[in-house]
Design an enzyme around this catalytic site. Structure first.
Site, mmCIF file in Angstrom:
data_model
loop_
_atom_site.group_PDB
_atom_site.id
_atom_site.type_symbol
_atom_site.label_atom_id
_atom_site.label_comp_id
_atom_site.label_asym_id
_atom_site.label_seq_id
_atom_site.Cartn_x
_atom_site.Cartn_y
_atom_site.Cartn_z
ATOM 1 N N ASP A 14 27.578 -19.620 31.262
ATOM 2 C CA ASP A 14 26.878 -18.680 31.162
ATOM 3 C C ASP A 14 26.702 -17.507 32.092
ATOM 4 O OD1 ASP A 14 24.396 -17.291 29.540
ATOM 5 O OD2 ASP A 14 24.666 -18.915 28.395
ATOM 6 N N HIS A 21 20.056 -15.007 30.568
ATOM 7 C CA HIS A 21 20.545 -15.649 29.164
ATOM 8 C C HIS A 21 20.882 -17.168 29.496
ATOM 9 C CE1 HIS A 21 23.906 -16.673 25.986
ATOM 10 N NE2 HIS A 21 22.969 -15.876 25.496
ATOM 11 N N SER A 43 23.169 -18.070 20.220
ATOM 12 C CA SER A 43 23.130 -18.545 21.544
ATOM 13 C C SER A 43 21.973 -19.759 21.812
ATOM 14 C CB SER A 43 22.988 -17.593 22.546
ATOM 15 O OG SER A 43 24.216 -16.994 23.115
#
Length: 585
Positions: free
Chosen positions: A212, A263, A438
């Site tokens: 990520d 994220h 996600s």
């Protein structure tokens, strides 16, 4: 019974400067006295099902960062003159075709595959002639576009009081009631992770790699984090002054129009945020997470992602140090609109051979996941997203590529997890809420890690995880948004994992004529048990109950018992076998 009415806010696509296009939630209206700050009611019951949704615009076609090539004779070469000569030839051919290039060539695996990037990404159409120029070189056996992937998540909203009951409906929903004539199940349409905690919260020996944006400092993740790696080969995208290195710190992925997403921190928290009583929790706080940085300012290239998959699973990538804590599970909450590349599939297949389960988000374009990579790759577990009502989230991709769904949130109610307050570079640790496939994928990754902690192998996890599901609801007012037939076998429900809370035990006097009793306890919804008794390792014919009366045939032998739980519908039953008794007297 109290009730409340929930309305959904529209979800829209945001066009971002550069390459990243994320989905964001429309402006949140001021909270009323009954709200918790996110525009979400605090009430304990569900009464009204919304009847309208607005789907996001589709993710645009992926841009091409450069080329990935293979040259005959380089299969065992990790560096040196042959690899350098090949890179020089490829770079010359690209330059002759009119391409402006970034510096160097970067390994995709142990030395057989390499990537060369353009100075700036191109459209697939513009890149085609450049790729053809490399393909025409003598000795080049394969060449593919190096696509750019972006994160599959919505922009964050910062909650003020992120506790389990208030925000983490995705782990356990405490509300009760009826929505559109359908009774809300116990725990709602969450992962029901708490149901498996009596058996395991995850073992520290099991690592989940989060490929990520990288790692930020967060007290609820620090103890759960093992050393990772930065696989972003572009200095500009990495924003750390160099290419690949051993520091996976998230430097921020902001653009002129969007703040940094953090994220990777958010995804990691959904997996393993600490159960310390201070804020929220992860699905499996006993697991370890490993940040492997692949997404930077402009997303991430397929070549970097493939290399990271290989490294995370314990494979060799030229120019990098060996991973000392290989992952049992690899989480890919990212993707792009393009087909699965051969080098990406090779990396996935290699990871599986090394024992890793690969979990991928389905994508956020409200389309078939077959159009996206790595969601459409073979041998991965592709995860769609559901909302708080168990329906397909308005943005979630779907179709035959999807194995199951998990909570991803929607514009009405998001998924809270660890986050960072910085708008560009890292600020202070906090919690934030996001929505997307996600957020669904890491719930499945956490579940896979918990199953690995219970001793299941890679193949057993891949088969078992799609059994640990419940049936999607179908509401009369919104039948088109059901996930039935669109999102795999069902929604992740860890109540459907029937796992031993401890090893089965045998009580009673070990002597001919006496009766032995097996005692066992399991998580989840048990409808029954089956028993198999053994005499010095051999099955005892007809001994199929919780008790066994010792006979003369048992004298001088040892006895043990295996118990297999039974459930209803789809479920995953995990057996437990006792220790052997002393020799029967």
């Amino acid at each position: 019974m109290p009730s409340w009415t929930m309305t959904r806010r529209a979800v829209a696509a945001v066009a971002c400067t550069g390459l990243v296009a994320t989905i964001t939630v429309a402006a949140v209206t001021p909270a009323s006295a009954a709200d918790n700050g996110l525009g979400e009611p605090r009430g304990s019951a569900v009464s009204t099902k919304p009847t309208q949704r607005t789907a996001p615009a589709a993710k645009p076609d992926s841009l091409v960062a450069g080329v990935v090539y293979r040259v005959s004779g380089l299969a065992s070469i990790s560096s040196g003159t042959a690899a350098s000569a090949a890179a020089g030839s490829v770079r010359a051919a690209l330059a002759a075709s009119g391409a402006k290039l970034a510096e160097g060539a970067h390994a995709v695996d142990g030395g057989a595959s390499w990537s060369v990037d353009f100075a700036s990404p191109l459209t697939a159409k513009a890149a085609a002639a450049k790729i053809a120029a490399v393909d025409a070189l003598p000795g080049v056996t394969d060449v593919e576009p190096n696509y750019i992937s972006t994160a599959d998540a919505n922009a964050p909203v910062n909650p003020s009081d992120p506790y389990l009951r208030d925000y983490q409906w995705n782990i356990w929903d405490y509300r009760e009631g009826v929505a559109d004539s359908i009774t809300f199940p116990k725990g709602g349409y969450s992962s029901h992770a708490l149901a498996l905690w009596p058996a395991t919260k995850g073992r520290s020996s099991v690592v989940v790699a989060v490929l990520d944006t990288g790692q930020t400092t967060h007290a609820q993740l620090t103890k759960a984090t093992v050393p990772g790696y930065d696989f972003i080969s572009s200095k500009a995208s990495a924003r750390d002054g160099n290419g690949r290195d051993s520091n996976p710190k998230d430097q921020g992925d902001w653009t002129s129009s969007d703040d940094s997403s953090w994220h990777g921190t958010h995804v990691a928290g959904i997996i393993a945020a600490a159960h310390d009583g201070k804020q929220g929790i992860g699905n499996a706080p006993g697991l370890k997470v490993q940040h492997v940085r692949v997404l930077g300012r402009d997303g991430g290239t397929s070549a970097d992602i493939a290399a990271a998959i290989t490294w995370a699973s314990g494979g060799s990538v030229s120019g990098t140090s060996k991973n000392k804590t290989p992952a049992k599970v690899i989480n890919l909450s990212l993707g792009g609109r393009h087909s699965c590349e051969s080098f990406m599939q090779k990396a996935i297949d290699g990871a599986r051979k090394r024992g890793a389960v690969v979990v991928v988000s389905a994508g956020n374009s409200n389309e078939s996941a077959l159009k996206f990579s790595p969601a459409s790759c073979k041998n991965v577990i592709t995860v769609a997203a559901t909302d708080e009502f168990g329906e397909r989230a308005s943005y979630s991709n779907y179709g035959s590529a999807v194995e199951l769904a998990a909570p991803g949130g929607d514009s009405g109610r998001l998924v809270a997890s660890t986050w960072n307050s910085g708008t560009t570079t890292p600020g202070s640790a906090t919690w934030g809420a996001m929505a997307g496939t996600s957020q669904a994928a890491p719930a499945v990754s956490a579940a896979a890690g918990m199953l690995a902690s219970l001793g299941l192998s890679r193949s057993q996890i891949e088969v078992g995880i799609v059994k640990a599901v419940s049936t999607f609801p179908k509401y009369p007012s919104t039948p088109s948004w059901t996930c039935r037939g669109k999102c795999g076998t069902g929604y992740l429900d860890l109540q459907k994992v029937l796992a031993p809370k401890s090893r089965v035990t045998i009580s009673g006097t070990v002597k001919v004529g006496r009766t032995l009793t097996a005692s066992s306890s399991f998580t989840g919804r048990i409808s029954g048990r089956s028993y198999t008794w053994y005499r010095s390792g051999a099955v005892i014919s007809g001994a199929k109950s919780s008790t066994y009366k010792l006979t003369s045939a048992d004298k001088g032998k040892t006895i043990k018992v295996k118990v297999t739980p039974k459930g209803s519908g789809s479920y995953l039953g995990i057996t437990t076998t006792s220790l052997s008794t002393s020799k029967v007297g």
